[in-house]
Design a protein around this motif. Structure first.
Motif, PDB file in Angstrom:
ATOM      1  N   VAL A  99       0.889  -0.995  -0.071  1.00  0.00           N
ATOM      2  CA  VAL A  99      -0.086  -0.056   0.164  1.00  0.00           C
ATOM      3  C   VAL A  99       0.850   1.224  -0.044  1.00  0.00           C
ATOM      4  N   LEU A 100       0.560   2.059  -0.930  1.00  0.00           N
ATOM      5  CA  LEU A 100       1.519   3.513  -0.907  1.00  0.00           C
ATOM      6  C   LEU A 100       1.330   4.216   0.243  1.00  0.00           C
ATOM      7  N   ALA A 101       2.452   5.054   0.781  1.00  0.00           N
ATOM      8  CA  ALA A 101       2.415   6.045   1.521  1.00  0.00           C
ATOM      9  C   ALA A 101       1.456   7.201   0.999  1.00  0.00           C
ATOM     10  N   PRO A 102       0.849   8.010   2.018  1.00  0.00           N
ATOM     11  CA  PRO A 102      -0.111   9.206   1.447  1.00  0.00           C
ATOM     12  C   PRO A 102       0.757  10.116   0.476  1.00  0.00           C
ATOM     13  N   GLU A 103       2.202  10.245   0.917  1.00  0.00           N
ATOM     14  CA  GLU A 103       2.973  11.078  -0.003  1.00  0.00           C
ATOM     15  C   GLU A 103       3.042  10.592  -1.575  1.00  0.00           C
ATOM     16  N   ALA A 104       3.227   9.246  -1.769  1.00  0.00           N
ATOM     17  CA  ALA A 104       3.130   8.615  -3.044  1.00  0.00           C
ATOM     18  C   ALA A 104       1.786   8.608  -3.839  1.00  0.00           C
ATOM     19  N   CYS A 105       0.766   8.826  -2.841  1.00  0.00           N
ATOM     20  CA  CYS A 105      -0.424   8.672  -3.588  1.00  0.00           C
ATOM     21  C   CYS A 105      -0.798  10.231  -4.197  1.00  0.00           C
ATOM     22  N   GLU A 106      -0.266  11.200  -3.220  1.00  0.00           N
ATOM     23  CA  GLU A 106      -0.480  12.688  -3.790  1.00  0.00           C
ATOM     24  C   GLU A 106       0.506  12.816  -5.023  1.00  0.00           C
ATOM     25  N   ALA A 107       1.761  12.146  -5.065  1.00  0.00           N
ATOM     26  CA  ALA A 107       2.241  12.490  -6.204  1.00  0.00           C
ATOM     27  C   ALA A 107       1.811  11.668  -7.448  1.00  0.00           C
ATOM     28  N   VAL A 108       1.108  10.647  -7.371  1.00  0.00           N
ATOM     29  CA  VAL A 108       0.900   9.870  -8.302  1.00  0.00           C
ATOM     30  C   VAL A 108      -0.579  10.702  -8.921  1.00  0.00           C
ATOM     31  N   LEU A 109      -1.292  11.408  -8.107  1.00  0.00           N
ATOM     32  CA  LEU A 109      -2.378  12.421  -8.451  1.00  0.00           C
ATOM     33  C   LEU A 109      -1.991  13.466  -9.120  1.00  0.00           C
ATOM     34  N   ARG A 110      -0.865  14.052  -8.880  1.00  0.00           N
ATOM     35  CA  ARG A 110      -0.571  15.203  -9.254  1.00  0.00           C
ATOM     36  C   ARG A 110       0.020  15.032 -10.657  1.00  0.00           C
ATOM     37  N   ALA A 111       0.732  13.823 -10.911  1.00  0.00           N
ATOM     38  CA  ALA A 111       1.249  13.464 -12.397  1.00  0.00           C
ATOM     39  C   ALA A 111       0.224  13.045 -13.118  1.00  0.00           C
ATOM     40  N   ALA A 112      -1.008  12.545 -12.509  1.00  0.00           N
ATOM     41  CA  ALA A 112      -2.019  12.065 -13.592  1.00  0.00           C
ATOM     42  C   ALA A 112      -2.880  13.133 -13.994  1.00  0.00           C
ATOM     43  N   GLN A 113      -2.911  14.361 -13.289  1.00  0.00           N
ATOM     44  CA  GLN A 113      -3.970  15.467 -13.547  1.00  0.00           C
ATOM     45  C   GLN A 113      -3.287  16.259 -14.506  1.00  0.00           C
ATOM     46  N   GLY A 114      -2.055  16.401 -14.666  1.00  0.00           N
ATOM     47  CA  GLY A 114      -1.571  17.296 -15.924  1.00  0.00           C
ATOM     48  C   GLY A 114      -0.358  16.799 -16.497  1.00  0.00           C
ATOM     49  N   TYR A 115       0.149  17.739 -17.226  1.00  0.00           N
ATOM     50  CA  TYR A 115       1.571  17.246 -17.915  1.00  0.00           C
ATOM     51  C   TYR A 115       2.601  17.536 -16.915  1.00  0.00           C
ATOM     52  N   SER A 116       3.737  17.071 -17.294  1.00  0.00           N
ATOM     53  CA  SER A 116       4.876  16.886 -16.315  1.00  0.00           C
ATOM     54  C   SER A 116       6.253  16.831 -16.842  1.00  0.00           C
ATOM     55  N   THR A 117       7.177  16.730 -16.081  1.00  0.00           N
ATOM     56  CA  THR A 117       8.637  16.810 -16.281  1.00  0.00           C
ATOM     57  C   THR A 117       9.341  15.359 -16.663  1.00  0.00           C
ATOM     58  N   LEU A 118       8.286  14.433 -17.308  1.00  0.00           N
ATOM     59  CA  LEU A 118       8.635  13.192 -17.421  1.00  0.00           C
ATOM     60  C   LEU A 118       9.835  12.981 -18.149  1.00  0.00           C
ATOM     61  N   GLU A 119      10.181  13.454 -19.174  1.00  0.00           N
ATOM     62  CA  GLU A 119      11.305  13.542 -20.149  1.00  0.00           C
ATOM     63  C   GLU A 119      11.506  15.020 -20.816  1.00  0.00           C
ATOM     64  N   LEU A 120      11.371  16.023 -19.843  1.00  0.00           N
ATOM     65  CA  LEU A 120      11.594  17.578 -20.235  1.00  0.00           C
ATOM     66  C   LEU A 120      12.705  17.957 -19.208  1.00  0.00           C
ATOM     67  N   ASP A 121      13.831  18.563 -20.089  1.00  0.00           N
ATOM     68  CA  ASP A 121      14.810  18.909 -19.290  1.00  0.00           C
ATOM     69  C   ASP A 121      14.703  20.635 -19.240  1.00  0.00           C
ATOM     70  N   LEU A 122      14.495  21.147 -18.148  1.00  0.00           N
ATOM     71  CA  LEU A 122      14.276  22.458 -17.855  1.00  0.00           C
ATOM     72  C   LEU A 122      15.211  23.066 -18.097  1.00  0.00           C
ATOM     73  N   ARG A 123      16.585  22.719 -18.073  1.00  0.00           N
ATOM     74  CA  ARG A 123      17.668  23.570 -18.409  1.00  0.00           C
ATOM     75  C   ARG A 123      17.794  23.985 -19.709  1.00  0.00           C
ATOM     76  N   THR A 124      17.556  23.111 -20.612  1.00  0.00           N
ATOM     77  CA  THR A 124      17.501  23.303 -22.184  1.00  0.00           C
ATOM     78  C   THR A 124      16.141  23.572 -23.048  1.00  0.00           C
ATOM     79  N   GLY A 125      15.162  23.083 -22.180  1.00  0.00           N
ATOM     80  CA  GLY A 125      13.871  22.768 -22.871  1.00  0.00           C
ATOM     81  C   GLY A 125      13.867  21.890 -23.880  1.00  0.00           C
ATOM     82  N   GLY A 126      14.498  21.031 -23.934  1.00  0.00           N
ATOM     83  CA  GLY A 126      14.669  20.032 -24.867  1.00  0.00           C
ATOM     84  C   GLY A 126      14.415  18.450 -24.228  1.00  0.00           C
ATOM     85  N   ARG A 127      14.708  17.469 -24.714  1.00  0.00           N
ATOM     86  CA  ARG A 127      14.253  16.094 -24.018  1.00  0.00           C
ATOM     87  C   ARG A 127      15.160  15.707 -23.077  1.00  0.00           C
TER      88      ARG A 127
END
Length: 470
Positions: A99-127
């Motif tokens: 069973v996931l910790a509350p913090e993990a459940c909240e992280a899943v919800l945040r990732a599911a509800q919108g776009y994320s930095t899954l493969e986005l390099d914020l330093r370059t804006g590229g992959r």
């Protein structure tokens, strides 16, 4: 018979009646509603053909509406449903493991509800690389130079062997050729990787000389598989990792260790043996260690690979990695879980798997007494209730020989057998799963939260009176 078939209400009439009676059904897909209604009346058609229905009055919609509604609700339930686990098995494979910790459940919800930095390099804006999301945390917690994740531990083993051992031999002790749940076996995983298994030693005893004698020009690696889901006792010996590493170094070979239910925690404080942890295996010289994220680690299903920088880089470059990669929800949950391990005491408090394993016997006894008291008030004479000292299990193939002391709440129903009570509870919403033994139907408070107690009492009351909720 034909006139009885004509008396069956139409699907549209049934849908109108159902939606008036249960407005929440408006949210259900209409095709699924129609299929469920049709399936119900197909059962009545079978009764007509069998002669069990002989009068038009037996087919009146008003008489069937409660049963029809119950049938439709059951048919439209999600196939992946919440379950109340009262078995005392903490990492229960059939019920989703950790069973996931509350913090993990909240992280899943945040990732599911919108776009994320899954493969986005914020330093370059590229992959960027999804491996970077948790690599630093894994390295910090294990002492590894580099790390990556795939979708489960079997995939981790497959990837390692495919990358470094395809077309060659892997030397493994015969006593470590484990089979895990679902009949997945280490030899078959090796075969799929294109590597050849070279068994050494006997089932119960393997010596360093056995490994040395097996090494030849085709050898690609020495491998250890931690027998987390069984134990060989008695006349038994295995080669310590440090000795195996020294042998491998003399032949310029890597050592891979599959820890299976790998741990970052010392469980000796709760009476369990001090199993090898991931940091200790890496410190002993293993080049790569693989382990699960959803067993005693207490996170989501994942295979974690930690080891040397050079070898992890080779794994990331393998084309098979893309087929085995984790998605954003898994990585979000894993990152949140690993963050908790940065403070060990906080991890034990917040990660449900750790919290349940470390529950002291006296706390479980108090919880059992409170649950029994509530059930006596709610169930009355419908059930005899008593307490019994017993044991829980970690589960998930971890610590198979070792028990965790607990206090069970044992129920002996007066209105049905314990077997029948179990069946009724499995039909509940949510299903309640407990233990069945010769002394009745038992509930283990180790895997029940205090806030589950009221729902457990309600489910038992409904099961013992066979009520169908409208």
């Amino acid at each position: 018979m034909s006139h009885l078939f004509r008396c069956l209400p139409s699907v549209d009439v049934c849908l109108t009646a159902l939606l008036e009676r249960a407005p929440e059904l408006h949210a259900q897909p209409r095709p699924l509603l129609r299929e469920a209604v049709t399936a119900y009346w197909d059962g009545q058609r079978a009764d007509i053909r069998a002669g069990r229905v002989t009068e038009p009055e037996q087919l009146a919609l008003d008489a069937h509406l409660p049963l029809l509604l119950a049938h439709v609700r059951a048919a439209l339930r999600s196939r992946l449903r919440p379950v109340i686990n009262a078995t005392g098995v903490v990492v229960h494979t059939n019920m989703g493991r950790s069973v996931l910790a509350p913090e993990a459940c909240e992280a899943v919800l945040r990732a599911a509800q919108g776009y994320s930095t899954l493969e986005l390099d914020l330093r370059t804006g590229g992959r960027g690389s999804r491996h970077a999301l948790v690599e630093e945390l894994i390295c910090r917690l294990t002492g590894a130079e580099a790390a990556m994740t795939v979708n489960n531990n079997a995939a981790a083993v497959l990837l390692v062997l495919d990358t470094f051992c395809r077309g060659g031999e892997v030397v493994v002790s015969r006593g470590e050729l484990v089979e895990i749940g679902g009949s997945f076996r280490i030899p078959e995983v090796m075969a799929k990787s294109g590597a050849t298994l070279r068994e050494v030693g006997a089932t119960n005893r393997t010596h360093l000389r056995d490994y040395a004698a097996a090494i030849n020009e085709q050898t690609r690696a020495l491998m250890r598989v931690h027998t987390s889901n069984y134990r060989i006792v008695g006349f038994h010996s295995a080669v310590p990792l440090e000795e195996l590493v020294a042998l491998a170094r003399r032949h310029d070979l890597p050592v891979f260790e599959d820890l299976g239910s790998g741990s970052l925690t010392d469980f000796s404080a709760c009476g369990l043996p001090n199993e090898p942890t991931v940091p200790s295996v890496l410190a002993a010289g293993a080049d790569i260690v693989t382990f699960s994220g959803d067993k005693v680690l207490g996170g989501p299903q994942a295979g974690i690979i930690a080891g040397s920088r050079e070898r992890i880089a080779a794994l990331k470059a393998n084309q098979l990695t893309r087929a085995l990669r984790c998605d954003k929800l898994t990585l979000a949950a894993l990152e949140a879980t690993l963050r908790l391990y940065c403070e060990p005491e906080r991890a034990r408090e917040r990660i449900p798997t750790l919290r349940m394993i470390f529950l002291p016997p006296e706390a479980l006894a108090r919880s059992a007494r409170r649950l029994a008291s509530r059930l006596r008030r709610v169930l009355g004479d419908a059930c005899r209730i008593r307490l019994r000292e017993d044991v829980s299990r970690v589960g998930g193939g971890a610590f198979p020989q070792y028990d965790l002391p607990t206090t069970l709440v044992c129920l002996e129903p007066a209105v049905c057998s314990a077997v029948e009570l179990r069946r009724r509870l499995l039909d509940g919403d949510p299903p309640l799963v407990g233990r069945l033994d010769e002394q009745g139907f038992c509930l283990d408070p180790r895997t029940l939260c205090e806030h589950d107690h009221a729902r457990v009492a309600a489910l038992l009351r409904a099961a013992l009176t066979e009520r169908i909720e409208p």
